[in-house]
Design a protein around this motif. Sequence first.
Motif, PDB file in Angstrom:
ATOM      1  N   ARG A 175       0.025   8.007  -6.454  1.00 17.65           N
ATOM      2  CA  ARG A 175      -0.796   9.123  -6.009  1.00 17.65           C
ATOM      3  C   ARG A 175       0.048  10.105  -5.201  1.00 17.65           C
ATOM      4  NH1 ARG A 175      -4.180   4.865  -7.050  1.00 17.65           N
ATOM      5  NH2 ARG A 175      -3.241   3.614  -5.390  1.00 17.65           N
ATOM      6  N   ASN A 189       0.812  -1.211   0.000  1.00 13.32           N
ATOM      7  CA  ASN A 189       0.000   0.000   0.000  1.00 13.32           C
ATOM      8  C   ASN A 189       0.845   1.260   0.000  1.00 13.32           C
ATOM      9  OD1 ASN A 189      -1.387   2.242   1.900  1.00 13.32           O
ATOM     10  ND2 ASN A 189      -2.939   1.208   0.677  1.00 13.32           N
ATOM     11  N   CYS A 190       1.817   1.333   0.882  1.00 15.49           N
ATOM     12  CA  CYS A 190       2.599   2.569   1.029  1.00 15.49           C
ATOM     13  C   CYS A 190       3.475   2.836  -0.197  1.00 15.49           C
ATOM     14  CB  CYS A 190       3.450   2.507   2.284  1.00 15.49           C
ATOM     15  SG  CYS A 190       2.478   2.287   3.789  1.00 15.49           S
ATOM     16  N   GLU A 215       1.037   3.949  -3.049  1.00 14.88           N
ATOM     17  CA  GLU A 215       0.529   5.315  -2.859  1.00 14.88           C
ATOM     18  C   GLU A 215       1.597   6.339  -3.227  1.00 14.88           C
ATOM     19  OE1 GLU A 215      -2.570   6.496  -1.947  1.00 14.88           O
ATOM     20  OE2 GLU A 215      -3.130   4.418  -2.325  1.00 14.88           O
ATOM     21  N   TRP A 237      -8.294   0.398  -1.820  1.00 17.45           N
ATOM     22  CA  TRP A 237      -7.119   0.375  -0.944  1.00 17.45           C
ATOM     23  C   TRP A 237      -6.142  -0.670  -1.454  1.00 17.45           C
ATOM     24  CZ3 TRP A 237      -5.912   3.390   3.291  1.00 17.45           C
ATOM     25  CH2 TRP A 237      -4.856   2.952   4.093  1.00 17.45           C
ATOM     26  N   LEU A 283       1.787   9.033   1.896  1.00 12.69           N
ATOM     27  CA  LEU A 283       0.792   8.948   2.962  1.00 12.69           C
ATOM     28  C   LEU A 283       0.821  10.183   3.859  1.00 12.69           C
ATOM     29  CD1 LEU A 283       1.145   5.231   4.083  1.00 12.69           C
ATOM     30  CD2 LEU A 283      -0.386   6.205   2.380  1.00 12.69           C
ATOM     31  N   ARG A 323      -9.433  10.448  -0.105  1.00 10.98           N
ATOM     32  CA  ARG A 323      -9.775   9.549  -1.200  1.00 10.98           C
ATOM     33  C   ARG A 323     -11.245   9.713  -1.583  1.00 10.98           C
ATOM     34  NH1 ARG A 323      -9.293   4.114   0.477  1.00 10.98           N
ATOM     35  NH2 ARG A 323      -9.464   4.820   2.634  1.00 10.98           N
TER      36      ARG A 323
END
Length: 343
Positions: free
Chosen positions: A145, A137-138, A141, A160, A148, A154
């Motif tokens: 995008r 995830n990290c 992201e 997710w 964090l 979002r």
Amino acid sequence: MKRIHRFQRPPRILSAAAAGGKEERRGPHGEEFDFCSPNDLFGVQTWEMAEGEMARASLSFALKKAGIRAEEISLLFAGDLQNQCVASSEGLCSVGAPFVGVFGACSTMAEGLALASLAISGSSQVSLAAVLTSSHNCAAERQFRTPLEYGSQRTPTAQWTATAAGSVLLTGEENPKKTGWGPGGRCPQISEVVFGKMVNGGITDAANMGAAMAPSAADTLLTYFRESGRTPADFELILTGDLGKEGSALLSLLMAREGFYLQEKHVDCGMLLYDPEKQDVHCGASGCGCIASLLSCHFLPRMARGELHNILAVGTGALMNPSLIQQGGSITGIAHLVHLEVR
């Protein structure tokens, strides 16, 4: 031209394992994972390095379960979401197996299983193949995008990215002596595969990947049903990953327009990995590791135990990179199908 590849000697799945992060442990299937990191770092300093460690951990568990050494792997198919798939190449370099890098975004596990099946069925030199995909995830992201730390909000259609990895071992042996399924466990086989076509529905919103992927999932499923003469009723489950809530609804609508009703047969990994009541994941999960981990820790073990016998697994992917989105480009979807059976 027919798109279904049917195997005269279907590859058998010897073993599978999954690794994940802290949110994956909190999900409905968290206890089925072989290992979950309490802080998503897997003992290293960066999220990107952590993904490679997680990938290697999932493969190590799959090998250990079957009592197989890494040196026995004929081909290793692996991919991830980081630029140039460096999580796979860096994390698995020490394995020492011949490596085939694969990228199909969230469809990478299905693509890898299909490619490995073709390799096993077409070459006597490929006796054991490993297929592995991961996402973090990290790391995702930060790449696609914003970091964090930025704390951007979002949109409701966002998904997710899973911090998860899944590894699967395949063989061409009809009655393998070594398996990771335990006493009485049966090896699931890959009977057929369909490689998807690229479908672009004009979606430009990177926070609505479900809508971008649904048309390609429908194209692949419609191809399979029309060529095979089968219907959704012929299967216990039609598994997709990862359309999420938005994409799953669109897929059902697109299929119904063509006279194929998925109804309760359809389940989506993006809607299974997390608990939407307790975990704020909006439309569900996404990422290479989502369907890979749930196949490895939940669905394949259920098949080995005789609880499931006949399912379709359709990996769906949004083929994009940051530059495409920043330049206003639309997202192309892809979906690959794998027919899993226990006979």
